[in-house]
Design a protein around this motif. Sequence first.
Motif, PDB file in Angstrom:
ATOM      1  N   PHE A  14       0.867  -1.174   0.000  1.00 58.47           N
ATOM      2  CA  PHE A  14       0.000   0.000   0.000  1.00 58.47           C
ATOM      3  C   PHE A  14       0.909   1.230   0.000  1.00 58.47           C
ATOM      4  O   PHE A  14       2.049   1.189   0.456  1.00 58.47           O
ATOM      5  N   LYS A  15       0.418   2.327  -0.556  1.00 61.47           N
ATOM      6  CA  LYS A  15       1.243   3.525  -0.727  1.00 61.47           C
ATOM      7  C   LYS A  15       0.650   4.686   0.057  1.00 61.47           C
ATOM      8  O   LYS A  15      -0.534   5.000  -0.069  1.00 61.47           O
ATOM      9  N   ALA A  16       1.500   5.329   0.839  1.00 60.31           N
ATOM     10  CA  ALA A  16       1.074   6.499   1.599  1.00 60.31           C
ATOM     11  C   ALA A  16       0.998   7.709   0.674  1.00 60.31           C
ATOM     12  O   ALA A  16       1.460   7.674  -0.473  1.00 60.31           O
ATOM     13  N   GLY A  21       4.136   7.406  -7.030  1.00 61.94           N
ATOM     14  CA  GLY A  21       4.038   6.114  -7.705  1.00 61.94           C
ATOM     15  C   GLY A  21       4.806   6.038  -9.015  1.00 61.94           C
ATOM     16  O   GLY A  21       5.224   4.949  -9.434  1.00 61.94           O
ATOM     17  N   GLU A  22       5.050   7.176  -9.668  1.00 66.54           N
ATOM     18  CA  GLU A  22       5.776   7.170 -10.930  1.00 66.54           C
ATOM     19  C   GLU A  22       7.267   6.888 -10.731  1.00 66.54           C
ATOM     20  O   GLU A  22       7.975   6.582 -11.693  1.00 66.54           O
ATOM     21  N   MET A 127      13.201   5.281  -3.386  1.00 68.12           N
ATOM     22  CA  MET A 127      13.533   6.461  -4.193  1.00 68.12           C
ATOM     23  C   MET A 127      12.275   7.226  -4.588  1.00 68.12           C
ATOM     24  O   MET A 127      12.351   8.207  -5.334  1.00 68.12           O
ATOM     25  N   ASP A 128      11.124   6.756  -4.104  1.00 65.27           N
ATOM     26  CA  ASP A 128       9.862   7.376  -4.523  1.00 65.27           C
ATOM     27  C   ASP A 128       9.281   8.322  -3.466  1.00 65.27           C
ATOM     28  O   ASP A 128       8.109   8.674  -3.509  1.00 65.27           O
ATOM     29  N   GLU A 129      10.116   8.720  -2.495  1.00 70.32           N
ATOM     30  CA  GLU A 129       9.728   9.747  -1.540  1.00 70.32           C
ATOM     31  C   GLU A 129      10.688  10.924  -1.680  1.00 70.32           C
ATOM     32  O   GLU A 129      11.507  10.960  -2.599  1.00 70.32           O
ATOM     33  N   ALA A 130      10.628  11.897  -0.786  1.00 69.08           N
ATOM     34  CA  ALA A 130      11.409  13.127  -0.949  1.00 69.08           C
ATOM     35  C   ALA A 130      12.917  12.887  -0.930  1.00 69.08           C
ATOM     36  O   ALA A 130      13.660  13.469  -1.719  1.00 69.08           O
TER      37      ALA A 130
END
Length: 371
Positions: A14-16, A21-22, A127-130
């Motif tokens: 699940f994604k916060a 997502g890209e 790598m998909d967060e800040a």
Amino acid sequence: MVGKGSVNHNSRKFKAANVDGERTDRNIDYCNEDIKAVYHELFDSALERYNAKQTRDDRRIEDYYEKIRSGKQEKLFHELILQIGDKDNMGAVTENGELAKQVLDEYFQHFQERNPSLRVFSAHLHMDEATPHLHIDFVPFTTGSKRGLDTRVSLKQALATLGFKGGTRGMTEWNQWVQAEKQALAEVMLNHGIEWEQKGTHEKHLSVLDFEKKQRAGEIEQLNAEIESAKTDLKAVEKQLNQTVPKLKNAEKLAQDFPDDVDKLLPEAGTLESAKAYREKKAKPVLDKAVRLIKSLHHSLMDLRGENRELHAKFDRKENSYARVSEHNKKLLKENVELREGSRKYRKICQAIGEDRAAEILRAGKNELIR
């Protein structure tokens, strides 16, 4: 930092809201094992041994995973989260973000090797967060325990095996270990030209020698445990060997029940007793008993010879293993003494020319070696 641990979030089941997502395809998923399967792998054999010793049903443990999950003494697993810099200087979409990814990846490659008593079952580099960061989830365990299961969950004992023990309120075993892991990450960072700036603390850099010394202490602790285990195995084999002696003596005693004089084995024939009656009633029972005894002695002797050969071979293997471990332990002890002396000299240099200057010279030497 220490995390509560959310394996589903780490593996992106699940994604916060803060996840892009890209960019999820740029993440690295090192492992994502079922924690229950890991518990079976680590503890099933120990659980079987523990339950076999219990004489009361209420002391048996049906499911060790559930016991730890519902208990209050130990957590099911622990999580370590590592990040270099922040979104302003190491943003995930920047060139520095790619550098942070490379450093964290190199750091993780040796994590399990450095920490054999911390069984990693889930590890993800995001790598998909800040800012790039690494989640490592692990089950800490100890072996050779005298209490409960001989292999059981224990953060304190797992860290003690690695050389982190005798902690204080301000510097617990966990804090000592985290500091060592930060130093391991800092060493990888230095190889890429990034220096660790410890904001908001008064802590000094641990020298490379101090870190290596701590690692050797952990290895020595582990080897000492192996040596004790080898000693126990040797004693068990010796005990088995000693148990064969009474068996042989019993066989000798049984043989002595028959007199050496064959004539004494067979009673005299009675007056007017026919040869057939004497054969059937007196001679045959005695001979049958003698044949059974001979066969029994033969089988016992063959079994004892085979058992004796196996025990001697096992004893030799354990003795050789003990010798190898002892020799390795001597080398590590010697190396640890050398590291301690190196650490003492390094601190003297720091006192003479200053810690910053000493660290600068050390980095310059390392960079020269790398080139």
